[in-house]
Design a protein around this motif. Structure first.
Motif, PDB file in Angstrom:
ATOM      1  N   ALA A   1       0.816  -1.204   0.000  1.00  0.00           N
ATOM      2  CA  ALA A   1       0.000   0.000   0.000  1.00  0.00           C
ATOM      3  C   ALA A   1       0.856   1.264   0.000  1.00  0.00           C
ATOM      4  CB  ALA A   1      -0.928  -0.003   1.212  1.00  0.00           C
ATOM      5  N   MET A   2       2.149   1.096  -0.226  1.00  0.00           N
ATOM      6  CA  MET A   2       3.053   2.236  -0.260  1.00  0.00           C
ATOM      7  C   MET A   2       3.170   2.749  -1.692  1.00  0.00           C
ATOM      8  SD  MET A   2       3.990   2.294   2.977  1.00  0.00           S
ATOM      9  CE  MET A   2       5.557   3.126   3.238  1.00  0.00           C
ATOM     10  N   GLN A   3       3.535   4.009  -1.828  1.00  0.00           N
ATOM     11  CA  GLN A   3       3.811   4.544  -3.152  1.00  0.00           C
ATOM     12  C   GLN A   3       5.128   5.306  -3.131  1.00  0.00           C
ATOM     13  OE1 GLN A   3       0.308   7.413  -3.348  1.00  0.00           O
ATOM     14  NE2 GLN A   3       1.822   8.646  -4.449  1.00  0.00           N
ATOM     15  N   ARG A   4       5.760   5.351  -4.287  1.00  0.00           N
ATOM     16  CA  ARG A   4       7.012   6.086  -4.416  1.00  0.00           C
ATOM     17  C   ARG A   4       6.696   7.537  -4.762  1.00  0.00           C
ATOM     18  NH1 ARG A   4      11.452   2.941  -4.396  1.00  0.00           N
ATOM     19  NH2 ARG A   4      11.130   0.690  -4.616  1.00  0.00           N
ATOM     20  N   VAL A   5       7.232   8.437  -3.964  1.00  0.00           N
ATOM     21  CA  VAL A   5       6.962   9.860  -4.132  1.00  0.00           C
ATOM     22  C   VAL A   5       8.253  10.555  -4.557  1.00  0.00           C
ATOM     23  CG1 VAL A   5       6.188  11.963  -2.979  1.00  0.00           C
ATOM     24  CG2 VAL A   5       5.175   9.761  -2.351  1.00  0.00           C
ATOM     25  N   PRO A   6       8.272  11.201  -5.723  1.00  0.00           N
ATOM     26  CA  PRO A   6       9.484  11.905  -6.145  1.00  0.00           C
ATOM     27  C   PRO A   6       9.780  13.091  -5.229  1.00  0.00           C
ATOM     28  CG  PRO A   6       7.680  12.389  -7.639  1.00  0.00           C
ATOM     29  CD  PRO A   6       7.197  11.306  -6.720  1.00  0.00           C
ATOM     30  N   VAL A   7      11.058  13.317  -4.964  1.00  0.00           N
ATOM     31  CA  VAL A   7      11.489  14.396  -4.078  1.00  0.00           C
ATOM     32  C   VAL A   7      12.209  15.455  -4.906  1.00  0.00           C
ATOM     33  CG1 VAL A   7      12.845  15.020  -2.052  1.00  0.00           C
ATOM     34  CG2 VAL A   7      11.739  12.771  -2.165  1.00  0.00           C
ATOM     35  N   ILE A   8      11.724  16.676  -4.830  1.00  0.00           N
ATOM     36  CA  ILE A   8      12.251  17.785  -5.624  1.00  0.00           C
ATOM     37  C   ILE A   8      12.773  18.858  -4.671  1.00  0.00           C
ATOM     38  CG2 ILE A   8      11.681  19.556  -7.334  1.00  0.00           C
ATOM     39  CD1 ILE A   8       9.357  17.716  -8.204  1.00  0.00           C
ATOM     40  N   GLY A   9      13.962  19.384  -4.952  1.00  0.00           N
ATOM     41  CA  GLY A   9      14.482  20.491  -4.166  1.00  0.00           C
ATOM     42  C   GLY A   9      13.625  21.726  -4.381  1.00  0.00           C
ATOM     43  N   TYR A  10      13.429  22.505  -3.330  1.00  0.00           N
ATOM     44  CA  TYR A  10      12.559  23.677  -3.415  1.00  0.00           C
ATOM     45  C   TYR A  10      13.053  24.663  -4.468  1.00  0.00           C
ATOM     46  CZ  TYR A  10       9.283  27.181  -1.652  1.00  0.00           C
ATOM     47  OH  TYR A  10       8.256  28.085  -1.534  1.00  0.00           O
ATOM     48  N   ALA A  11      14.375  24.842  -4.548  1.00  0.00           N
ATOM     49  CA  ALA A  11      14.935  25.750  -5.542  1.00  0.00           C
ATOM     50  C   ALA A  11      14.728  25.198  -6.949  1.00  0.00           C
ATOM     51  CB  ALA A  11      16.414  25.980  -5.275  1.00  0.00           C
ATOM     52  N   GLN A  12      14.844  23.880  -7.107  1.00  0.00           N
ATOM     53  CA  GLN A  12      14.653  23.259  -8.416  1.00  0.00           C
ATOM     54  C   GLN A  12      13.240  23.479  -8.954  1.00  0.00           C
ATOM     55  OE1 GLN A  12      15.610  19.219  -7.202  1.00  0.00           O
ATOM     56  NE2 GLN A  12      17.402  19.210  -8.528  1.00  0.00           N
ATOM     57  N   ALA A  13      12.278  23.547  -8.041  1.00  0.00           N
ATOM     58  CA  ALA A  13      10.876  23.584  -8.452  1.00  0.00           C
ATOM     59  C   ALA A  13      10.559  24.786  -9.337  1.00  0.00           C
ATOM     60  CB  ALA A  13       9.969  23.588  -7.213  1.00  0.00           C
ATOM     61  N   GLY A  14      11.362  25.836  -9.232  1.00  0.00           N
ATOM     62  CA  GLY A  14      11.103  27.006 -10.052  1.00  0.00           C
ATOM     63  C   GLY A  14      11.725  26.949 -11.429  1.00  0.00           C
ATOM     64  N   ASN A  15      12.548  25.953 -11.668  1.00  0.00           N
ATOM     65  CA  ASN A  15      13.239  25.856 -12.949  1.00  0.00           C
ATOM     66  C   ASN A  15      12.329  25.301 -14.045  1.00  0.00           C
ATOM     67  OD1 ASN A  15      15.528  26.763 -11.644  1.00  0.00           O
ATOM     68  ND2 ASN A  15      16.419  24.719 -11.421  1.00  0.00           N
ATOM     69  N   ALA A  16      12.585  25.718 -15.249  1.00  0.00           N
ATOM     70  CA  ALA A  16      11.800  25.241 -16.386  1.00  0.00           C
ATOM     71  C   ALA A  16      12.014  23.745 -16.580  1.00  0.00           C
ATOM     72  CB  ALA A  16      12.196  25.995 -17.647  1.00  0.00           C
ATOM     73  N   GLY A  17      10.931  23.047 -16.934  1.00  0.00           N
ATOM     74  CA  GLY A  17      11.040  21.632 -17.254  1.00  0.00           C
ATOM     75  C   GLY A  17      10.807  20.679 -16.110  1.00  0.00           C
ATOM     76  N   TYR A  18      10.649  21.192 -14.885  1.00  0.00           N
ATOM     77  CA  TYR A  18      10.461  20.295 -13.746  1.00  0.00           C
ATOM     78  C   TYR A  18       8.995  19.888 -13.570  1.00  0.00           C
ATOM     79  CZ  TYR A  18      15.222  20.385 -12.031  1.00  0.00           C
ATOM     80  OH  TYR A  18      16.568  20.199 -11.908  1.00  0.00           O
ATOM     81  N   PHE A  19       8.076  20.617 -14.185  1.00  0.00           N
ATOM     82  CA  PHE A  19       6.654  20.296 -14.088  1.00  0.00           C
ATOM     83  C   PHE A  19       6.022  20.446 -15.467  1.00  0.00           C
ATOM     84  CE2 PHE A  19       7.864  21.817  -9.904  1.00  0.00           C
ATOM     85  CZ  PHE A  19       7.297  20.877  -9.062  1.00  0.00           C
ATOM     86  N   ASP A  20       4.992  19.625 -15.704  1.00  0.00           N
ATOM     87  CA  ASP A  20       4.247  19.816 -16.939  1.00  0.00           C
ATOM     88  C   ASP A  20       3.165  20.874 -16.734  1.00  0.00           C
ATOM     89  OD1 ASP A  20       2.111  18.612 -15.617  1.00  0.00           O
ATOM     90  OD2 ASP A  20       2.403  16.656 -16.585  1.00  0.00           O
TER      91      ASP A  20
ATOM     92  N   TYR B   1       3.985  14.600  -4.888  1.00  0.00           N
ATOM     93  CA  TYR B   1       5.439  14.708  -4.844  1.00  0.00           C
ATOM     94  C   TYR B   1       5.861  15.438  -3.568  1.00  0.00           C
ATOM     95  CZ  TYR B   1       4.363  19.383  -6.659  1.00  0.00           C
ATOM     96  OH  TYR B   1       3.838  20.634  -6.828  1.00  0.00           O
ATOM     97  N   ALA B   2       7.138  15.359  -3.262  1.00  0.00           N
ATOM     98  CA  ALA B   2       7.677  15.995  -2.066  1.00  0.00           C
ATOM     99  C   ALA B   2       8.580  17.152  -2.461  1.00  0.00           C
ATOM    100  CB  ALA B   2       8.447  14.982  -1.229  1.00  0.00           C
ATOM    101  N   LEU B   3       8.548  18.214  -1.661  1.00  0.00           N
ATOM    102  CA  LEU B   3       9.462  19.334  -1.817  1.00  0.00           C
ATOM    103  C   LEU B   3      10.315  19.440  -0.563  1.00  0.00           C
ATOM    104  CD1 LEU B   3       7.239  22.217  -3.305  1.00  0.00           C
ATOM    105  CD2 LEU B   3       9.001  20.915  -4.490  1.00  0.00           C
ATOM    106  N   GLU B   4      11.604  19.620  -0.741  1.00  0.00           N
ATOM    107  CA  GLU B   4      12.503  19.853   0.378  1.00  0.00           C
ATOM    108  C   GLU B   4      12.597  21.355   0.621  1.00  0.00           C
ATOM    109  OE1 GLU B   4      15.570  16.084   0.163  1.00  0.00           O
ATOM    110  OE2 GLU B   4      16.145  17.975  -0.798  1.00  0.00           O
ATOM    111  N   VAL B   5      12.206  21.769   1.804  1.00  0.00           N
ATOM    112  CA  VAL B   5      12.164  23.192   2.137  1.00  0.00           C
ATOM    113  C   VAL B   5      13.585  23.729   2.287  1.00  0.00           C
ATOM    114  CG1 VAL B   5      11.448  24.867   3.885  1.00  0.00           C
ATOM    115  CG2 VAL B   5       9.919  22.977   3.256  1.00  0.00           C
ATOM    116  N   SER B   6      13.819  24.915   1.757  1.00  0.00           N
ATOM    117  CA  SER B   6      15.096  25.590   1.973  1.00  0.00           C
ATOM    118  C   SER B   6      14.819  27.043   2.342  1.00  0.00           C
ATOM    119  CB  SER B   6      15.976  25.514   0.712  1.00  0.00           C
ATOM    120  OG  SER B   6      15.342  26.130  -0.389  1.00  0.00           O
ATOM    121  N   GLY B   7      15.641  27.584   3.226  1.00  0.00           N
ATOM    122  CA  GLY B   7      15.460  28.967   3.652  1.00  0.00           C
ATOM    123  C   GLY B   7      14.483  29.096   4.804  1.00  0.00           C
ATOM    124  N   ASP B   8      14.185  30.351   5.161  1.00  0.00           N
ATOM    125  CA  ASP B   8      13.360  30.625   6.339  1.00  0.00           C
ATOM    126  C   ASP B   8      12.028  31.270   6.003  1.00  0.00           C
ATOM    127  OD1 ASP B   8      14.094  33.145   5.510  1.00  0.00           O
ATOM    128  OD2 ASP B   8      14.863  33.818   7.454  1.00  0.00           O
TER     129      ASP B   8
END
Length: 210
Positions: A82-101, A125-132
């Motif tokens: 009953a588990m699923q694999r969740v992709p982990v994306i860096g918070y800074a990466q999330a703003g880059n082109a091509g990371y999301f459709d 999906y998961a986002l890793e928080v960076s900064g305050d």
């Protein structure tokens, strides 16, 4: 027979599904933040203490969950299947082109992954928080899980990506056909009002690693 641990497990799971700790769920429901603390689940002499029907009613109202959904959270931990694999994306990466459709789903492959109990959304999906910018709720290094399929309501914590590539985690205050009003989680940062035409996607935060 329903067990003491079953009910408390369901409360913990309900909290996690909505991005809260047990104390955060209690606070959201208007209860004393210590109501669901593990230390409150037994008395000083070891007697089992059950959550009141009133407190359960309040957390269901606060999260929008039905009693049937709550009952579905009762029981042993999900099996490995009953588990699923969740992709982990860096918070800074999330703003880059091509990371999301265009639908706000992670694009491509090769992500780091984590195993998580089934979320009912294969595109979560998961986002890793960076900064305050999200303290004190989310701190640098925390992981938040985002569900593009989850229904969003006023007061929910959300991740928003603009068409310019800016990514932010905020609390949804209100939305209309023309704009979205967002409150900053860290009150040292300004609130935002963004024209809906400038938003690429918005998705609800359903769990945090605190």
């Amino acid at each position: 027979m329903l067990k003491h641990a079953d009910i408390w497990r369901a409360i913990d799971r309900l909290a996690a599904q909505h991005g809260f700790s047990a104390s955060g769920l209690a606070r959201r429901a208007g209860l004393d933040p210590t109501t669901f603390n593990k230390s409150k689940r037994t008395t000083g002499d070891g007697k089992l203490r059950w959550p009141s029907t009133e407190s359960i009613s309040k957390v269901l109202d606060a999260t929008g969950a039905s009693f049937a959904e709550f009952v579905g959270l009762v029981g042993e931990a999900p099996a490995q299947g009953a588990m699923q694999r969740v992709p982990v994306i860096g918070y800074a990466q999330a703003g880059n082109a091509g990371y999301f459709d265009d639908a706000g789903y992670p694009a491509g492959s090769g992500w780091d992954e984590l195993l998580f109990p089934s979320l009912g959304d294969p595109h979560a999906y998961a986002l890793e928080v960076s900064g305050d910018s999200m303290v004190p709720v989310y701190r640098d290094g925390d992981t938040i899980i985002v569900s593009p399929a989850a229904q969003i309501r006023r007061g929910d914590r959300v991740v928003v990506r603009t068409k310019e590539g800016e990514v932010m985690a905020k609390q949804l205050m209100r939305e209309s056909a023309t704009r979205v009003e967002l409150m900053s989680i860290n009150r040292d940062h300004p609130d935002r009002v963004i024209p809906r035409t400038d938003i690429a996607w918005i998705a609800r935060i359903i769990w945090a690693s605190q």
